[in-house]
Design a protein around this motif. Structure first.
Motif, short mmCIF file in Angstrom:
data_model
loop_
_atom_site.label_atom_id
_atom_site.label_comp_id
_atom_site.label_asym_id
_atom_site.label_seq_id
_atom_site.Cartn_x
_atom_site.Cartn_y
_atom_site.Cartn_z
N PRO A 1 29.39 90.57 48.31
CA PRO A 1 29.32 89.95 49.64
C PRO A 1 30.52 89.03 49.87
O PRO A 1 31.04 88.45 48.92
N PRO A 2 30.95 88.87 51.10
CA PRO A 2 32.06 87.96 51.38
C PRO A 2 31.74 86.54 50.92
O PRO A 2 30.62 86.07 51.07
N THR A 3 32.74 85.87 50.34
CA THR A 3 32.57 84.48 49.94
C THR A 3 33.18 83.53 50.97
O THR A 3 33.11 82.32 50.81
N THR A 4 33.78 84.10 52.00
CA THR A 4 34.27 83.33 53.15
C THR A 4 33.71 83.98 54.41
O THR A 4 33.64 85.21 54.51
N ALA A 5 33.31 83.15 55.38
CA ALA A 5 32.91 83.66 56.69
C ALA A 5 34.15 83.71 57.57
O ALA A 5 34.81 82.69 57.77
N TYR A 6 34.49 84.90 58.05
CA TYR A 6 35.68 85.08 58.88
C TYR A 6 35.27 85.20 60.34
O TYR A 6 34.46 86.06 60.70
N LEU A 7 35.82 84.33 61.17
CA LEU A 7 35.51 84.33 62.59
C LEU A 7 36.79 84.60 63.38
O LEU A 7 37.78 83.88 63.19
N MET A 8 36.79 85.61 64.24
CA MET A 8 37.95 85.85 65.09
C MET A 8 37.79 85.06 66.38
O MET A 8 36.77 85.17 67.06
N VAL A 9 38.81 84.27 66.71
CA VAL A 9 38.79 83.41 67.88
C VAL A 9 39.85 83.89 68.86
O VAL A 9 41.02 84.00 68.50
N GLY A 10 39.45 84.17 70.11
CA GLY A 10 40.41 84.59 71.12
C GLY A 10 40.28 86.08 71.42
O GLY A 10 39.69 86.84 70.67
N GLY A 11 40.87 86.47 72.56
CA GLY A 11 40.84 87.87 72.98
C GLY A 11 42.11 88.61 72.60
O GLY A 11 42.80 88.22 71.65
#
Length: 292
Positions: A1-11
């Motif tokens: 499982p990922p050990t970092t949460a990746y969030l994409m910000v912007g369009g």
């Protein structure tokens, strides 16, 4: 499982990097970045979940992947003010030194300023910019904020192994942490017909990065062919095998806790960056690929 949460910000991004699904001219899905789909979700719900996952020990960090789009920097500031005091937070974005300072003061632990390409021709062709200017800005930021700046180098954009090695050494000497990724052709991008780098070449560069990082060699200790291929790491094979025996050189590199699963390859493999500890057999195979 990922050990970092990746969030994409912007369009959709205003920039037009030839490899990127979010590039201005890309015909790839607007929900894609690299090989990954990023479903839209309520921001408050996501941030609540990230905080809880960190409190529960399920993730080690959160990383914001930021496009150059209207309002994206303001959103990053707001997220940083909320999450920064609560958990390790990284942000990968296009930013000047003053913006980097603002994010660090808000609680961002590390800022990623991606170079991707390591020679002038590839940088102009792939990113449409000036490598020297980008490098100077990054070095300025690293000088002001030691240990807080990371960058991504993408293997397979038209560079030699020697160019990557010398860039990694330059970055490390300047206090920038370089992470290696392999070019991956994405349907709908300008480089959709390109090819990923040869695995043995990528393995050699992973070894070189680990040796440079641990101070076991300098770029001048390595020898290269006329075509820029690594011929020797300047250490006996027996010593190299000891250094590489834990497999760390072949795992995803970057900020602590980063594993970014399957950005470079499908789950069936071959894995350029292992998102987890390698088995003994995987380590032996990776070492052989690098040193054969």
């Amino acid at each position: 499982p990922p050990t970092t949460a990746y969030l994409m910000v912007g369009g959709r991004c205003r920039r037009d990097c030839a490899f990127c699904a979010q590039a201005r001219s890309s015909k790839a899905s607007a929900a894609a970045l690299s090989r990954i789909s990023w479903p839209s979700w309520d921001e408050n719900e996501v941030l609540d979940a990230v905080e809880q996952a960190h409190a529960d020990g399920r993730i080690q960090r959160c990383c914001l992947q930021v496009t150059v789009s209207p309002g994206s920097f303001a959103r990053v500031r707001a997220i940083a003010a909320r999450l920064g005091p609560r958990l390790p937070l990284s942000a990968s974005l296009v930013a000047n030194v003053d913006q980097v300072q603002e994010l660090l003061e808000l609680g961002v632990e590390r800022v990623g300023l991606s170079l991707d390409a390591v020679n002038e021709e590839a940088y102009r062709r792939v990113k449409g910019g000036d490598l020297r200017r980008s490098l100077a800005s990054m070095q300025h930021a690293a000088g002001r904020f030691p240990g807080r700046i990371t960058t991504h180098l993408m293997v397979g954009l038209g560079e030699t192994e020697e160019e990557i090695v010398r860039m990694m050494a330059l970055l490390l000497d300047g206090g920038v942490m370089p992470a290696l990724f392999a070019f991956t052709p994405i349907r709908g991008t300008a480089m959709e017909d390109g090819s990923p780098p040869h695995l043995d070449s990528y393995r050699r560069l992973q070894v070189a990065r680990q040796l440079l990082l641990e101070g076991l060699c300098t770029s001048d200790d390595l020898s290269f062919s006329e075509q820029g291929r690594i011929l020797s790491f300047g250490l006996p094979r027996s010593e190299l095998e000891k250094v590489l025996a834990d497999g760390r050189a072949f795992r995803t590199s970057g900020c602590p806790g980063c594993n970014r699963p399957y950005y470079n390859e499908p789950p069936r493999g071959p894995l350029y960056n292992y998102p987890r500890c390698l088995s003994a057999g995987e380590t032996r195979r990776a070492v052989e690929e690098a040193l054969s």
